[in-house]
Structure formats: structure tokens, C-alpha cells
Enzyme design. Sequence first.
Site, PDB file in Angstrom:
ATOM      1  N   HIS A  46       0.820  -1.227   0.000  1.00 40.31           N
ATOM      2  CA  HIS A  46       0.000   0.000   0.000  1.00 40.31           C
ATOM      3  C   HIS A  46       0.846   1.265   0.000  1.00 40.31           C
ATOM      4  O   HIS A  46       0.493   2.265   0.614  1.00 40.31           O
ATOM      5  CB  HIS A  46      -0.971   0.004   1.180  1.00 40.31           C
ATOM      6  N   ASN A  47       1.964   1.198  -0.728  1.00 45.06           N
ATOM      7  CA  ASN A  47       2.800   2.379  -0.955  1.00 45.06           C
ATOM      8  C   ASN A  47       2.772   2.708  -2.451  1.00 45.06           C
ATOM      9  O   ASN A  47       3.788   2.656  -3.129  1.00 45.06           O
ATOM     10  CB  ASN A  47       4.246   2.119  -0.501  1.00 45.06           C
TER      11      ASN A  47
END
Length: 671
Positions: free
Chosen positions: A605-606
Amino acid sequence: MQQLAGLHNSKIPPIEVPASFIGNNEHVPSALIAGPPADYEGAMSVNATDELCKICDGRIECAPTAILLISLVHTLYGHIGPEPDYFGKNKRFILKQAEEEIKDPFIQYTHFNRFTDVHSKKSDGVAFDAEYDFIVVGGGTAGCVLASRLSENRKWKVLMIEAGPEEPKMALIPGLTSEFKGSNIDWQYSMRPKKGFCQNHGDRGCEVVQGRVLGGTSSINDMAYMRGSPADYDEWAILGNEGWSYNEVLPYFKYSEGNYDKDISKNKFFHSTQGPLDVGRYPHVDDNVDVLLSALNEVGYNYTDVNGRHQLGFMRIQTMSYFGERVSAFTAFIEPVRKLRSNLEIVSEALVTKIIFDNTRDTVTALGVEYIKNGTRVRVRATKEVILSAGAINSPKLLMQSGIGPKEYLEYLDLKAIYDLPVGGNFHDHVSVCLPVIKLGKTSTTSKFPEKLKDITTYYSKGIGPLSANFQVVAFLETSISDILGTADIEVRFKGHDSNMYYDKIEMCVSLLTPKSRGQVVLNATDPVFGKPLVYPNFLKDPSDEKKLLEGIQEIVKLFDTEVFKNAEYSFDPRNILNNDCKDHDRVSEDFWSCIIKHFSTPLHNYVGTCKMGTSKDPDSVVDKNLKVFGVTNLRVVDASIMPKITRGSTAAPVIMIAEKASDIIKTNWY
């Protein structure tokens, strides 16, 4: 050959370990060869949701303790609100208008009769409801920093528009981080299913976690403060982005940082104690933290400040928190000044649907934006700039639905293309493989219901205990095929399985820091404006990505052969990773691990890269070194989407740095 014995499911064949894996250069721990302990089943703790409450007084029904605990937290800290309702009773009318206008974004510029506000202002035939110097689209990690810094000039009127609600108090509790994924303060997007990754998710595909709340993803993430490697920023500069080398961005990291950790902040070259963003370590440390740190040291890694000059090694992580409470971009940059600055206006639960352009005299100029709130369409003008800070998925989405994007693709969707740019490409993330294989003995943190109640009340009154912490141990490793000698390719996090607080298993999350594979974000062809964008991550498409992950897994499982693990009664439990077709492999070979990677791969989730920063000669770039969108005046993108290549570590701190630098650039431009 030696066999993996003791598997619980009799249908799973024994897995033989090839002789090549045994010897001076072992790739599997002795625990994997021996299998789980014989008393595995008796030692299993009951999941929290399986513990039934004993309290039944006739007024409430017996319920799983997890539900009661969350109910108590809700009582103390409030609920997460309902899904934002942008349309109210006018949904059908608004959708019909949007459908008519999306195919020609210039039609509405001369038909604004429905706006009868006597205070409205006109510009180039467009009627606006209000006027500001700067409009920041997105009140997330970058948007909060920008709105705060730009509004320091009291002569500038700044508007920040956020699609989500106010930051709920529950979001400030570190131990409850996992509760917000998929909630109403998350955009609830997903990635397109593929056979080569995230197979454990089934037909749902990989999950996407992006904050839809004031503070954005910094309000729901794991709070890790990681700047990345100095090599990351030097590489950006080498690619033609002057001003973005490590020595040039370090002052912006320090400008934000308020580090209260005495062991770290004493290094004044890399750290600062004066910034608004609190950085430090959690007050709660359970026994497993010390075990993991000691085991990494025994394997041969050094304790280091991963935000200093040398990232390789391990650390008890620095976090965006203050003595047991989350510090988001909202709480750090907006909350302290919100009531003090009349020139800063914040509109929440408002959905921006398009950027309004003027396309005359051979130039494209961003005039303002349109948003929907409470069933009303509102148009606001920016006399200086429109700044997109909606994130690596929503920023490209908004650009494309407004006519800025790949020309052929937009025309394929019957959208008017205003300017041809490779928007939405270059999508990448730290693909991660989380394996819940560390079974705990005497250091299990599982607790009975009364202890959990006590933990909640202790946290509420004193801010300490299990709720005041998240995962804490991280290691950065270099593979044999590292892109740059002496830099990390792999990050390993150790997280409690299914819970940050009460767990009897630990997940080893091995993440790829330098992915070569690139994906794409595209519009939903059925409904480009209001439909969820489609994310095609293409994880593991480049063969070198899987090779690095494989090497990282093989390296980190060596921890099971340490005396520290043995003394702490840590054992290797393969059961949770063999509930799929990987159990059919006869050997613990590279093919076996490749199967594991394909099943357990997941995004970290970057998300970055979809509005890439680069030179005008770079065919993949969308913005220049000053983050201005090519071919458009008065429009910038300031968020993770501008990263040419992802940084080595969580992206929250780099995004804040990007916003700090961008605000400086903007101030210099307009003073």
C-alpha cells in the site's frame, strides 16, 4: 533426503528438502526440516472472536469478545461515520448531467444559468461560486502539508477539498490500525485479479488501502517513519530531476520532523526536534520485540538508524506517533492551525469530479475545479494554482476524467482529450509476501477477556499498553542482485498474525523495495467519473522481482536456526502456508517458494509513480521537476504519484517531504 514431517493434514504429502539446501549455505532453517512441534494442537490459542462473553444479564446477548471490545472502544472514542453521501436526493440528476458533459468538457463553460448566486464570479465565460488563490484537491498526507504551509501567508486564501470525513478519534489508536482497511474511511478499491500474484485473495484480487479521510492514508497506515535510502533521491536527480538529490531534500525531511527519541535525535545532521510532525517509538514493548532484535543481531545484521546514512541493518522502528497515539498529517499540520487561520478553508465529504480548463490562445490553463457536496455541484476558481494531492490512484483518475491523459485511450472512452500525457502509467508498489510461520511459545501475547478490558481502560486513562503500539521490528537486507551496491532490496517486517495486540503467531512480511515491474491505473469505462478506477499492478511481471523476494525469504528464515529463537521457544509452523496447491510440491525447492510467493504476495500500500516526475524528453513523465503538469499552466501534482521510482521503505515520510519542498517551490514562484 530429509522430510518435512508432522503436518496436520494427512492429505498433504511430506515435503522433501533437497540436499543442495543443506550444508554450508542453508536456505531453510532446521525447524522447517523438522516440522512443527508435536504439541502444536494443544498449544494453539483460541482466536479472540471465538471467545464467547460470559456476561448475559438479560439486556444484552452474548457476543464474541472482539465485538464487545470494539463496542467499548466505540463508546470511548466514537464511531467511524457512515459512507459519505455526495449526491443527497439529486443523484439521478447529477449523474445525468455528468454523463452529458464528460464527452465534451468545454460545453459547460458557456451554460451556467443554473448558478444564480449573486456572489459568483466569472472568468472566460465560466461562472464560479467562490474564488481562492490556491485549491488543494485532497486532504491527505500531502494535501494537509500543502494547505498548512501555503496558508502561512495570510494574504493567500487557500481551499482544501477532501472526499472523506473528519479524522475519527479511533484512528489515533495504533493497535487498531487493521480495523480501518476496507472501512468507510478507506476508498475500498481493489486491484484486478491475476493468476501470477495475490492468489490467496481468490477472485477479489489484491486489496487496495487508501485513506478517504482528513489525513488520508497517514490516518490509517502502520505509522512507520522511513525516509528511504539516500540513493533513492540521488537516482531521481540522475534521471534529470534537478533539486531532488538526497542532500537537497534532507533539509525538507528535517523541516517537518519533531523527533522526541533522544537516542535518534542526538544526530543533528540527519534529524530535527523542531518540526510539527512528532516522530518516536511506541511506549509499549512486548517480549517478542527484544527476541526479534536479538535474533537479527545473531544472524549478523547490525542495529542502525534506517533514516540515517546507512539503511542496511535492523531497527526498532521510528513511527509517526506521540507516546502511544497516531500523528497523522492532519493532526500534525492542520489541527493546530485550523481555527487560527481565517484564510484556510477546509471542505470535507466533497467529491471533486473535474478540473475546469480554459483552452484558448493555444494554451491550456487550469481555472478551478468542480465538486459535489450534499447533492449540490459547486465550482470554485483558483487565481493562482490548482494542486492535485489526491494520491497515486485518484490524482491520475481526476486528470484523465478531466481530459489530461493518453489521447488514444481517452478518445476510446469517448472523452475529449485536452492534452496527451502518459497519465496512469508507471504504477508500482512494494509487493510483499507475508508468511504467518513463527509460532510462539512462552512469549505469546494472547489474553483473556478481562485482561483485554483492562488494556482498553488503561490505554484510555494513561495511553500505554498493547493498544499503544503497532509492529515494531524492521530489517533492511541486500540481495546478491542488488541494483546499487550497499543498498537494500528487501525489507522485512515482523507483525502479529491477525492482531497487533494479541497474537500467538508472527508474520514475516518480506517486501520488495526495488520493483522493476510496472502497472497502470485506468478509468472505469462504464462510468469514468463515479466508477471505481481499475488498477492493474502487474506485480512480479519482471522475473528479477520474484528472484529478489525468493532470496529475501531464504535469508530471513535463517532466524529459526538462531539460539535466540530456540531459547524463546519460537518454532516454524508451515500449516498456514500449505492450505493451497503449494502443498503438492515434493520438495522445498525454488518452485515451491515461487508458488508461495504467488499465493501470499500482496501490496504494501505504498502506491507511486502514476504522474511521474521527469524531463520533457522522458516519454513516461507527466510533471516536471517543479511538479507542474506538462502542457498545462497553473496545475501541479504533489503526492506519491510523482515519484519516478519508489523509495526504499514506507512512503509517508517521503510524501511529506515532497509536499514541504513543493510548498517552498510554490512560495518562491508566487512571492
